[in-house]
Motif scaffolding. Structure first.
Motif, PDB file in Angstrom:
ATOM      1  N   MET B   1     -36.631 -17.203   1.078  1.00 28.41           N
ATOM      2  CA  MET B   1     -35.931 -18.304   1.609  1.00 28.41           C
ATOM      3  C   MET B   1     -35.833 -19.418   0.251  1.00 28.41           C
ATOM      4  SD  MET B   1     -36.982 -20.992   4.628  1.00 28.41           S
ATOM      5  CE  MET B   1     -36.820 -19.621   6.100  1.00 28.41           C
ATOM      6  N   LEU B   2     -34.418 -19.673   0.442  1.00 23.25           N
ATOM      7  CA  LEU B   2     -34.157 -20.583  -0.699  1.00 23.25           C
ATOM      8  C   LEU B   2     -34.499 -21.941  -0.391  1.00 23.25           C
ATOM      9  CD1 LEU B   2     -30.311 -19.849  -0.673  1.00 23.25           C
ATOM     10  CD2 LEU B   2     -32.029 -19.039  -2.353  1.00 23.25           C
ATOM     11  N   ASP B   3     -35.036 -22.575  -1.447  1.00 24.62           N
ATOM     12  CA  ASP B   3     -35.602 -23.684  -1.429  1.00 24.62           C
ATOM     13  C   ASP B   3     -34.777 -24.808  -2.508  1.00 24.62           C
ATOM     14  OD1 ASP B   3     -37.256 -26.007  -1.389  1.00 24.62           O
ATOM     15  OD2 ASP B   3     -39.204 -25.251  -2.284  1.00 24.62           O
ATOM     16  N   LEU B   4     -34.160 -25.700  -1.814  1.00 21.76           N
ATOM     17  CA  LEU B   4     -32.989 -26.451  -2.367  1.00 21.76           C
ATOM     18  C   LEU B   4     -33.035 -27.975  -2.477  1.00 21.76           C
ATOM     19  CD1 LEU B   4     -30.153 -24.279  -0.826  1.00 21.76           C
ATOM     20  CD2 LEU B   4     -31.401 -23.936  -3.079  1.00 21.76           C
ATOM     21  N   GLU B   5     -32.768 -28.236  -3.193  1.00 17.44           N
ATOM     22  CA  GLU B   5     -32.950 -29.915  -3.590  1.00 17.44           C
ATOM     23  C   GLU B   5     -31.333 -30.520  -3.120  1.00 17.44           C
ATOM     24  OE1 GLU B   5     -35.264 -32.141  -4.812  1.00 17.44           O
ATOM     25  OE2 GLU B   5     -33.974 -34.050  -4.697  1.00 17.44           O
ATOM     26  N   VAL B   6     -31.493 -31.567  -2.098  1.00 17.19           N
ATOM     27  CA  VAL B   6     -30.297 -32.105  -1.723  1.00 17.19           C
ATOM     28  C   VAL B   6     -29.956 -33.264  -2.707  1.00 17.19           C
ATOM     29  CG1 VAL B   6     -29.028 -33.276   0.496  1.00 17.19           C
ATOM     30  CG2 VAL B   6     -30.505 -31.159   0.733  1.00 17.19           C
ATOM     31  N   VAL B   7     -28.887 -33.353  -2.943  1.00 18.34           N
ATOM     32  CA  VAL B   7     -28.480 -34.675  -3.634  1.00 18.34           C
ATOM     33  C   VAL B   7     -27.017 -35.247  -2.901  1.00 18.34           C
ATOM     34  CG1 VAL B   7     -27.839 -35.619  -5.940  1.00 18.34           C
ATOM     35  CG2 VAL B   7     -29.166 -33.498  -5.590  1.00 18.34           C
ATOM     36  N   PRO B   8     -27.208 -36.212  -2.054  1.00 16.58           N
ATOM     37  CA  PRO B   8     -26.042 -36.755  -1.239  1.00 16.58           C
ATOM     38  C   PRO B   8     -24.962 -37.004  -2.136  1.00 16.58           C
ATOM     39  CG  PRO B   8     -28.103 -37.686  -0.771  1.00 16.58           C
ATOM     40  CD  PRO B   8     -28.484 -36.802  -1.862  1.00 16.58           C
ATOM     41  N   GLU B   9     -23.808 -36.496  -1.879  1.00 20.42           N
ATOM     42  CA  GLU B   9     -22.529 -36.759  -2.653  1.00 20.42           C
ATOM     43  C   GLU B   9     -22.329 -36.020  -3.653  1.00 20.42           C
ATOM     44  OE1 GLU B   9     -21.651 -40.874  -2.841  1.00 20.42           O
ATOM     45  OE2 GLU B   9     -19.497 -40.589  -2.832  1.00 20.42           O
ATOM     46  N   ARG B  10     -23.297 -35.113  -3.920  1.00 16.99           N
ATOM     47  CA  ARG B  10     -22.988 -34.242  -5.150  1.00 16.99           C
ATOM     48  C   ARG B  10     -23.638 -32.926  -4.853  1.00 16.99           C
ATOM     49  NH1 ARG B  10     -23.891 -34.127 -10.861  1.00 16.99           N
ATOM     50  NH2 ARG B  10     -25.225 -32.280 -11.152  1.00 16.99           N
ATOM     51  N   SER B  11     -24.706 -32.574  -4.720  1.00 19.77           N
ATOM     52  CA  SER B  11     -24.906 -30.991  -4.798  1.00 19.77           C
ATOM     53  C   SER B  11     -25.948 -30.802  -3.897  1.00 19.77           C
ATOM     54  CB  SER B  11     -25.174 -30.752  -6.178  1.00 19.77           C
ATOM     55  OG  SER B  11     -26.400 -31.417  -6.484  1.00 19.77           O
ATOM     56  N   LEU B  12     -26.243 -29.219  -3.900  1.00 16.88           N
ATOM     57  CA  LEU B  12     -27.361 -28.764  -3.279  1.00 16.88           C
ATOM     58  C   LEU B  12     -27.560 -27.327  -4.482  1.00 16.88           C
ATOM     59  CD1 LEU B  12     -28.742 -28.165  -0.553  1.00 16.88           C
ATOM     60  CD2 LEU B  12     -27.139 -26.400  -0.081  1.00 16.88           C
ATOM     61  N   ARG B  75     -11.473 -26.157  -4.828  1.00 21.73           N
ATOM     62  CA  ARG B  75     -12.686 -26.715  -5.374  1.00 21.73           C
ATOM     63  C   ARG B  75     -13.624 -26.979  -4.088  1.00 21.73           C
ATOM     64  NH1 ARG B  75      -9.340 -29.990  -9.108  1.00 21.73           N
ATOM     65  NH2 ARG B  75      -9.707 -31.864  -7.331  1.00 21.73           N
ATOM     66  N   LEU B  76     -14.823 -27.150  -4.410  1.00 27.18           N
ATOM     67  CA  LEU B  76     -15.874 -27.183  -3.364  1.00 27.18           C
ATOM     68  C   LEU B  76     -15.685 -28.654  -2.724  1.00 27.18           C
ATOM     69  CD1 LEU B  76     -18.165 -25.973  -1.770  1.00 27.18           C
ATOM     70  CD2 LEU B  76     -19.699 -26.864  -3.727  1.00 27.18           C
ATOM     71  N   LYS B  77     -15.495 -28.649  -1.484  1.00 25.87           N
ATOM     72  CA  LYS B  77     -15.343 -29.768  -0.831  1.00 25.87           C
ATOM     73  C   LYS B  77     -16.554 -30.234   0.163  1.00 25.87           C
ATOM     74  CE  LYS B  77     -12.077 -30.381   2.611  1.00 25.87           C
ATOM     75  NZ  LYS B  77     -10.716 -30.309   3.131  1.00 25.87           N
ATOM     76  N   VAL B  78     -16.888 -29.222   0.900  1.00 26.53           N
ATOM     77  CA  VAL B  78     -18.138 -29.738   1.730  1.00 26.53           C
ATOM     78  C   VAL B  78     -18.989 -28.869   1.843  1.00 26.53           C
ATOM     79  CG1 VAL B  78     -18.972 -30.168   4.135  1.00 26.53           C
ATOM     80  CG2 VAL B  78     -16.691 -31.129   3.349  1.00 26.53           C
ATOM     81  N   ILE B  79     -20.378 -28.963   1.701  1.00 27.23           N
ATOM     82  CA  ILE B  79     -21.557 -28.138   1.592  1.00 27.23           C
ATOM     83  C   ILE B  79     -22.146 -28.234   3.085  1.00 27.23           C
ATOM     84  CG2 ILE B  79     -23.681 -27.270   0.735  1.00 27.23           C
ATOM     85  CD1 ILE B  79     -22.850 -28.670  -2.048  1.00 27.23           C
ATOM     86  N   GLY B 133     -22.081 -39.727   1.534  1.00 33.75           N
ATOM     87  CA  GLY B 133     -22.117 -38.270   1.171  1.00 33.75           C
ATOM     88  C   GLY B 133     -22.990 -37.376   1.895  1.00 33.75           C
ATOM     89  N   LEU B 134     -23.505 -37.938   2.909  1.00 36.36           N
ATOM     90  CA  LEU B 134     -24.466 -37.067   3.590  1.00 36.36           C
ATOM     91  C   LEU B 134     -24.642 -37.121   5.267  1.00 36.36           C
ATOM     92  CD1 LEU B 134     -26.883 -34.939   2.841  1.00 36.36           C
ATOM     93  CD2 LEU B 134     -28.406 -36.693   3.057  1.00 36.36           C
ATOM     94  N   SER B 135     -24.198 -36.288   6.050  1.00 36.27           N
ATOM     95  CA  SER B 135     -24.347 -36.555   7.225  1.00 36.27           C
ATOM     96  C   SER B 135     -25.342 -35.393   8.043  1.00 36.27           C
ATOM     97  CB  SER B 135     -23.031 -35.938   7.860  1.00 36.27           C
ATOM     98  OG  SER B 135     -22.232 -37.285   7.629  1.00 36.27           O
ATOM     99  N   PHE B 136     -26.129 -35.828   9.073  1.00 41.33           N
ATOM    100  CA  PHE B 136     -26.933 -34.938   9.869  1.00 41.33           C
ATOM    101  C   PHE B 136     -26.338 -34.909  11.261  1.00 41.33           C
ATOM    102  CE2 PHE B 136     -29.626 -36.415   6.311  1.00 41.33           C
ATOM    103  CZ  PHE B 136     -30.331 -35.351   5.905  1.00 41.33           C
ATOM    104  N   SER B 137     -26.287 -33.875  11.707  1.00 46.26           N
ATOM    105  CA  SER B 137     -25.853 -33.583  13.235  1.00 46.26           C
ATOM    106  C   SER B 137     -27.016 -33.226  13.966  1.00 46.26           C
ATOM    107  CB  SER B 137     -24.804 -32.551  13.173  1.00 46.26           C
ATOM    108  OG  SER B 137     -23.753 -33.013  12.645  1.00 46.26           O
ATOM    109  N   MET B 171     -26.336 -29.845   8.476  1.00 46.71           N
ATOM    110  CA  MET B 171     -26.205 -31.082   7.408  1.00 46.71           C
ATOM    111  C   MET B 171     -25.018 -30.926   6.708  1.00 46.71           C
ATOM    112  SD  MET B 171     -28.811 -31.892   4.434  1.00 46.71           S
ATOM    113  CE  MET B 171     -28.159 -30.478   3.276  1.00 46.71           C
ATOM    114  N   TYR B 172     -24.434 -31.828   6.386  1.00 52.84           N
ATOM    115  CA  TYR B 172     -23.141 -31.929   5.527  1.00 52.84           C
ATOM    116  C   TYR B 172     -23.292 -32.497   4.297  1.00 52.84           C
ATOM    117  CZ  TYR B 172     -21.238 -30.193   9.860  1.00 52.84           C
ATOM    118  OH  TYR B 172     -20.698 -29.563  11.156  1.00 52.84           O
TER     119      TYR B 172
END
Lengths: 928, 422
Positions: B1-12, B75-79, B133-137, B171-172
């Motif tokens: 399972m991937l273990d990822l860092e969330v950086v709002p408005e920037r990256s995953l 280019r990458l718009k939304v993760i 830069g970050l949304s949760f549903s 999550m976006y």
């Protein structure tokens, strides 16, 4: 015919278009033997009797092959249909005598023609200047005087300046001197291209605009070389490379020389230690020499030259490549505080002073040699459009000449850049095989008449490139500073100059694309395949040699040195041990001499793999050598990777050396003189390029049609011309395209309402129609096994992309599904069609069978899909297409008949009138 | 399972790699390919008929992540993390979603702090909690809870409260303040990796047709040296037919690959009577993958002969080989009232529109199959090549342009030499 030739003197001082015409003489191994005999009979009596020779030769000081308008394939319209009409450019040879000089042209017919000959004192350097590039803003001040000959004579035009301090430009059309440029220090060499004229002085370079001959820029920081070329430079079509006397870190390009990778060829090179030691003494010599000569010389007009900060010691072996267009005006300064405008690359190339360098024909490779002459380096320059520090210099090859010291005087490339010939002052020409992209020269790369791509079909389909890349990047690249090299002199610049590799590895991690940051290619050490020698021992006996002794050509040809080369006679310190030679590749001209006697040779019919090598020596004898590479005869089995060996044989020779009896041939020349005709043609072409009206043309030439003629153009005769311009394959694709899977699956999104997937315009379905493949299922069973073992991709696609389907089943109908309302991207209903590949199959037949197989499977799965509840199949119309995969191959063998047949043109909903838009199929045989 | 860092408005991402907003498609694909043993079953979703109407999506089905790329600039718009059970997520080094930690509203609150009240979307039946830069549903637990959070109920005040225990469904990560209005940002400096990209490519033309390219280039340095400062450079460079290799190398830098053409199949159509004579050397291409441009050099003269511009539409055989080239090509239009008028053809023009503009049909196309061996078919079907004003437009079945080949004027010598040369 042949007999007549043998008895006839090859030299016919007939003055048809002015100059002497010389026919080639056939040379065979046999005649080589005869010539030795002749020598014994001939020379000895002369030496004793002292009778005056009937044909006395003038002493040759230098020889060179020239590139001028006459053999400019790109701008001389004569050669635009080159290689199809046999309209090859002539070889242009310049010979410098102790008194004056001579220019020869040798067209494809083989009849050498003297074009120019003067006797007005020694000439150090001369160039026929190519017609300059001009445009609307920049006009050629000397247009009606061209062609121009630039010479550096011992006595300049003014007569007052010290010897060799003046460049005089003479018009070959009118004979007058049109310009003279004075310097305060002696000139060493002249170089020119269609943009600039470069004057090489001691530790300095001055560049002049080719249209106006006003000063453009100058360099004052060259590292001096003991000779023969005191200040080596290389001039390409745009770049100028010179030896810099310091290394400026902030401009340093990545890469450069790789510590000669001593470990890798200890087997062949006996004594690395010895090499280093002799190198040490060499350095010492040069440095002392330097300090003696340094303060000499100021440029022509005493510009306040940036002091080179003499306190810091000069660093040998550094190369700077500058862009002559963007480097600007005035002094070119590579320093900490200067910006990098105009600097293309800046890198360490050798530990010793650089002695000679040359660009290849395309200008991407630079070959450099140092004062030792043991090893020559081939660099690939990978530029960055902004900064030299982002540029990468890949050390592709070390060409290993030998253990003895030798000074290099000439480097030449074959036209396709697969062969390099380096000639030393001993008169030996070393022939090395290289690839423009690096890697081991082998049967695959050098036995085909054309350049092959880096990856063979096999390597590509096996995906070896990626694996190779991964390996090298894991090792952190090859070119980490060689620790073993630290035994070299502590002041040695090389390993100190190497960039630390580590900082780059981070960048290369997720970056397979960037060639400048990719791991450096592995360095190859290449031995010469042939060494073509001049008869040095004979030559030193007398300056004035017998007429046909050297006319027949005397040389020994040595097989490649798998074994250590036999001890060479070390050249005497006197000038007598030095032989000026020059080499160039060209189409064979020997058929004229050989067509009668050598019929049995089938080399006229078979395609030549290597062009002939022409070598002119200080005896004024031009010899054409035939080169035939072949697989190493000792190799147990010949495969693609088998190393090469080479047969060379002399084929024809021309005796071009002038005798005192010959008249001079001086301008003004007739309008039909070849040099003048060529200059006219090239200037005319330049006018067309610039969109200008050439002077003297009858009317305004409208190269550019008007828009009207353009628009109606398509009814004209040129109609079909564009067809031949279609490019099908432009790159070496990856061994698996993204859509071939298995990691990626392609699914298309259809707007709602389109539920009939089968009728989609995708040609996949159509080309697999039932009528398509009546192929016998020959090896279906084995293939099926193979399939199963290979197939990684799931046979059917997962229910599509509706994560967390906790919503009530009743809520979703087959077609209307909102995937993503939030981002607004999927506000429409979608259906998904999978288009993806699978693992590659073997070959045609098996493919056919597997197609049949999948088609069956497709029907079944379609039926499955119908039967399934919509909850499993999210999109009712979604179906899956199992594509049988594909290795694509390097060669575009588009004559294939299977698979896609242009019937899908029906599916192409083009709004064209139907009769106009009949497709022209590339696969006329494709219909079953 | 991937273990990822969330950086709002920037990256995953993690230590080895990172999906950054603004990242070009090819780079994301390269990351996925590099980790093909971990990340499997990636779907590429696109619209075959109208590739510009939908975002291009890389759906990491096993990892619950969707990468949405702008259909135009790729280019990458939304993760989007669409299934939080398939991935571990952390913020500032601290996990807020893993097997042990459920991404409840309380957990989000603790990890990310306070923000505006959540917004309820009845159509989706989801609560959206927005940060910059970050949304949760949030998914509501049961159907019964839903009605009382209708927005018209107490005018939103009640919707402030997201019920306790609600867990994040999606999550976006995006650029800007609003997921709806987000655009793919400029390419971040970290994505340049020493490469040079083209912002736009203008075809320069003279009377007869194209003469060269003017490229607006973007470059950012990396590693030591003068360009080490983190700054993007924008500059214009032009290349023309007849330029030498060194000209092109100076202007555009070195190509990614050099491709030596093997035999030229299309020679059969050449009007030259000498077409059957095999040429001795082969022409070669400079492949500038990040510019989306190929440059063909003549083997004999080493001068530019052709330019090829690639649009990189999904559904083409060469998809994901080249970066999209944003070109503008002026086309000469013959009209009654005004002559010398030009219309512009861009990467996004459709061929039927261009034909309408031209006002006349283009002659017969060439069908290009691009199935390069007998055991290989091209699932995307064939394309059609149309010749027009010294340009060849390769058109896909959806009427979009796949590539444009520009070739130089016929050698002036062929017809002029006899007449004009002295």
């Amino acid at each position: 015919m042949n007999e007549a030739m043998a008895t006839d003197s090859p030299r016919r001082p007939s003055r048809c278009t002015g100059g002497v015409v010389v026919r080639p003489q056939a040379v065979t191994e046999q005649s080589y033997m005869e010539s030795v005999v002749t020598f014994l009979q001939d020379v000895v009596p002369q030496a004793y009797s002292g009778t005056p020779l009937t044909e006395e030769k003038e002493k040759i000081v230098w020889v060179r092959f020239e590139n001028a308008d006459l053999n400019d394939t790109s701008r001389n319209l004569e050669f635009h249909e080159i290689h199809s009409t046999g309209n090859e450019p002539p070889l242009l040879i310049m010979i410098g005598y102790s008194d004056g000089m001579q220019v020869w042209s040798i067209p494809i017919s083989g009849e050498a023609q003297e074009l120019f000959s003067v006797r007005h004192g020694p000439i150090r350097a001369a160039r026929i200047l190519p017609a300059p590039q001009f445009g609307a803003q920049k006009c050629d001040n000397f247009a009606e005087k061209r062609p121009l000959l630039g010479v550096c004579k011992s006595i300049g035009s003014s007569g007052t300046s010290p010897p060799y301090c003046c460049v005089d430009l003479y018009s070959l059309r009118t004979g007058e001197m049109v310009k003279s440029i004075q310097f305060k220090t002696p000139i060493y060499d002249l170089h020119c291209n269609k943009r600039i004229l470069v004057v090489v002085l001691q530790e300095k370079i001055a560049a002049f605009d080719s249209c106006t001959f006003t000063k453009k820029f100058f360099v004052t920081s060259c590292y001096p070389c003991p000779g023969p070329n005191m200040n080596p430079i290389a001039l390409g079509s745009r770049w100028l490379a010179y030896a810099e006397n310091k290394l400026i870190r902030c401009h340093q390009s990545r890469g450069g020389a790789c510590g000669d990778n001593i470990q890798s060829y200890t087997a062949t090179v006996i004594s690395a230690a010895k090499t280093l030691k002799s190198g040490l003494t060499m350095v010492g010599k040069v440095v002392t020499q330097l300090t003696g000569t340094l303060p000499s010389g100021v440029t022509e007009d005493d510009v306040a030259i940036h002091s080179n900060s003499r306190r810091s010691p000069l660093v040998p072996g550094i190369i700077t490549v500058i862009d002559t267009e963007t480097v600007g005006e005035g002094q070119v300064l590579v320093s900490e505080d200067s910006d990098s405008d105009g600097i293309v690359a800046h890198f360490p190339a050798h530990e010793k002073p650089v002695c000679c360098m040359a660009f290849n024909t395309s200008g991407m490779l630079l070959v450099t040699t140092d004062t030792l002459g043991h090893d020559f380096h081939v660099f690939q320059i990978l530029t960055h459009p902004w900064s030299s520090s982002q540029c990468a210099v890949h050390h592709l090859y070390t060409l290993h000449r030998g253990e003895t010291e030798a000074k290099v005087q000439d480097i030449c490339f074959s036209h396709d850049c697969r062969w390099v010939v380096v000639s030393t002052l001993r008169g030996t020409s070393h022939v090395f095989p290289i690839n423009p992209y690096g890697g081991q020269p082998c049967v695959r790369t050098h036995m085909s008449p054309r350049v092959v791509n880096r990856m063979s079909r096999f390597q590509k389909s096996a995906g070896l490139e990626e694996i190779e890349q991964e390996l090298t990047s894991k090792q952190g690249g090859r070119c980490s500073p060689v620790p073993g090299l630290s035994s070299s002199p502590s002041g040695s610049p090389l390993h100190g100059k190497l960039n630390s590799q580590d900082s780059y590895n981070n960048f290369t991690n997720n970056n397979p694309g960037n060639p400048r940051l990719s791991p450096l290619p592995s360095l190859m050490v290449v031995m010469p395949l042939a060494q073509i020698k001049q008869p040095m021992t004979l030559g030193t006996i007398t300056k004035r040699t017998g007429p046909y002794l050297f006319g027949a050509g005397c040389f020994s040809i040595k097989a490649p040195c798998k074994v250590k080369p036999p001890p060479q006679i070390s050249p005497s310190k006197s000038m007598g041990g030095e032989f000026c030679v020059a080499a160039i590749f060209g189409t064979s001209r020997s058929w004229f001499a050989n067509n009668a006697g050598l019929k049995r040779e089938k080399d006229q019919s078979k395609q030549v793999v290597v062009e002939s090598l022409y070598i002119i020596s200080c005896y004024g004898t031009l010899v054409e050598h035939m080169m035939e590479p072949r697989p190493l005869s000792t190799a147990p089995k010949i495969s693609d990777d088998t190393p090469l060996e080479m047969m060379t044989s002399p084929r024809a020779s021309w005796t071009l050396v002038r005798t005192p009896q010959w008249n001079e041939l001086q301008p003004p020349f007739n309008a039909n003189h070849p040099l003048l005709l060529a200059a006219d043609a090239v200037q005319y072409y330049q006018f067309l390029l610039a969109g200008l009206v050439p002077p003297g043309s009858p009317g305004p030439i409208t190269r550019h049609g008007s828009y009207d003629s353009l628009a109606s153009d398509h009814s004209g005769q040129e109609d079909e011309e564009w067809l031949s311009q279609v490019e099908i394959v432009t790159h070496t694709g990856p061994h698996r395209r993204l859509w071939m899977g298995p990691q990626f699956q392609f699914k298309t999104i259809h707007p709602s309402g389109q539920t009939t997937v089968i009728s989609s315009s995708s040609s996949v379905l159509q080309s697999h129609g039932p009528s398509d493949t009546p192929q016998p299922l020959l090896d279906f069973d084995t293939d099926d096994l193979d399939l199963n073992s290979l197939r990684i991709q799931p046979v059917r696609s997962d229910p599509v992309s509706m994560p967390g389907s906790s919503r009530p089943v009743s809520d979703r109908r087959g077609v209307s599904t909102v995937i993503d309302a939030a981002s607004g991207t999927f506000d429409r209903s979608v259906t998904l069609l999978e288009v993806c590949g699978s693992w590659p199959e073997g070959f045609g037949l098996r493919h056919m069978s597997s197609m049949e197989h999948t088609e069956e499977g497709l029907r079944e799965r379609l039926a499955d899909a119908m039967a399934e509840s919509p909850s499993r199949d999210v999109v009712g119309s979604g179906t899956e297409l199992q594509r049988e995969g594909s290795i694509e191959t390097l060669s575009n063998s588009s004559g294939s008949t299977s698979g896609s047949i242009p019937r899908n043109f029906d599916g192409y909903r083009s709004p064209l009138p139907t009769n106009e838009s009949q497709p022209l199929s590339l696969f006329p045989t494709g219909f079953p | 399972m991937l273990d990822l860092e969330v950086v709002p408005e920037r990256s995953l991402g993690n230590e080895q790699w990172e999906f950054t907003l603004g990242m070009p498609l090819a780079q994301a694909v390269a990351i996925l390919q590099k980790h093909c043993r971990i990340i499997k079953n990636v779907q590429v979703l696109y619209s075959e008929q109208s590739p510009l109407s939908h975002d291009l999506i890389l759906n990491l089905t096993q990892d619950g992540i969707k990468l949405m790329f702008d259909a135009f600039n790729q280019r990458l718009k939304v993760i989007e993390v669409c299934d939080l059970t398939k991935v571990k997520l952390k913020y500032c080094g601290v996990h807020f979603n893993s097997q042990a930690i459920a991404p409840t509203i309380e957990q989000i609150d603790q990890s990310f702090g306070a923000t505006h009240p959540g917004v309820y979307n009845s159509a989706e039946q989801l609560f959206h909690l927005n940060f910059r830069g970050l949304s949760f549903s949030f998914q509501l637990d049961s159907w019964t809870e839903a009605p009382k959070y209708e927005p018209n109920f107490a005018h939103g005040l009640a919707s402030l409260q997201i019920p306790h225990g609600a867990t994040v469904k999606r999550m976006y990560i995006y650029s800007g303040n609003s997921l709806q209005d987000t655009k793919a940002p400029m390419m971040p400096l970290s994505c340049f990796l020493g490469n040079v990209y083209a912002e736009s490519v203008d075809v320069l033309r003279d009377g007869t047709g194209p003469a060269g390219l003017r490229l607006r280039l973007l470059a950012a340095g990396c590693g030591p040296g003068l360009l080490a400062d983190a700054k993007m450079r924008v500059f214009e460079r032009s290349v023309y037919f007849g330029d030498s290799c060194q000209d092109v190398l100076s202007m555009l830098g070195s190509p990614h690959k050099v491709f030596y053409k093997s035999e030229d199949k299309m020679k059969i159509h050449s009007p030259s009577p000498h077409k059957q004579v095999p040429s001795k050397c082969n022409d070669y291409f400079f492949n500038y993958f990040t510019l989306g441009v190929d440059i063909l050099f003549d083997a004999n003269t080493h001068k530019v002969k052709k330019f090829v511009l690639h649009t990189n539409y999904p559904g083409h055989y060469n998809f994901n080989i080249y970066h999209r080239c944003e070109f503008k090509i002026p086309l000469a239009i013959k009209k009654e009232n005004a002559d010398g008028q030009t219309e512009t053809c861009t990467t996004y023009s459709k061929w039927d529109n261009i034909q309408e503009l031209l006002g006349h049909p283009v002659e017969k196309p060439v069908v290009l199959h691009r199935s390069s061996s007998p055991n290989n078919t091209n699932p995307f079907g064939s394309t059609f090549c149309f010749g027009l004003q010294r340009m060849i437009f390769e058109v896909m079945q959806n009427n979009h342009i796949a590539s444009v080949t520009l070739y130089g004027p016929p050698r002036p010598g062929s017809h002029l030499r006899t007449a004009e040369l002295p």
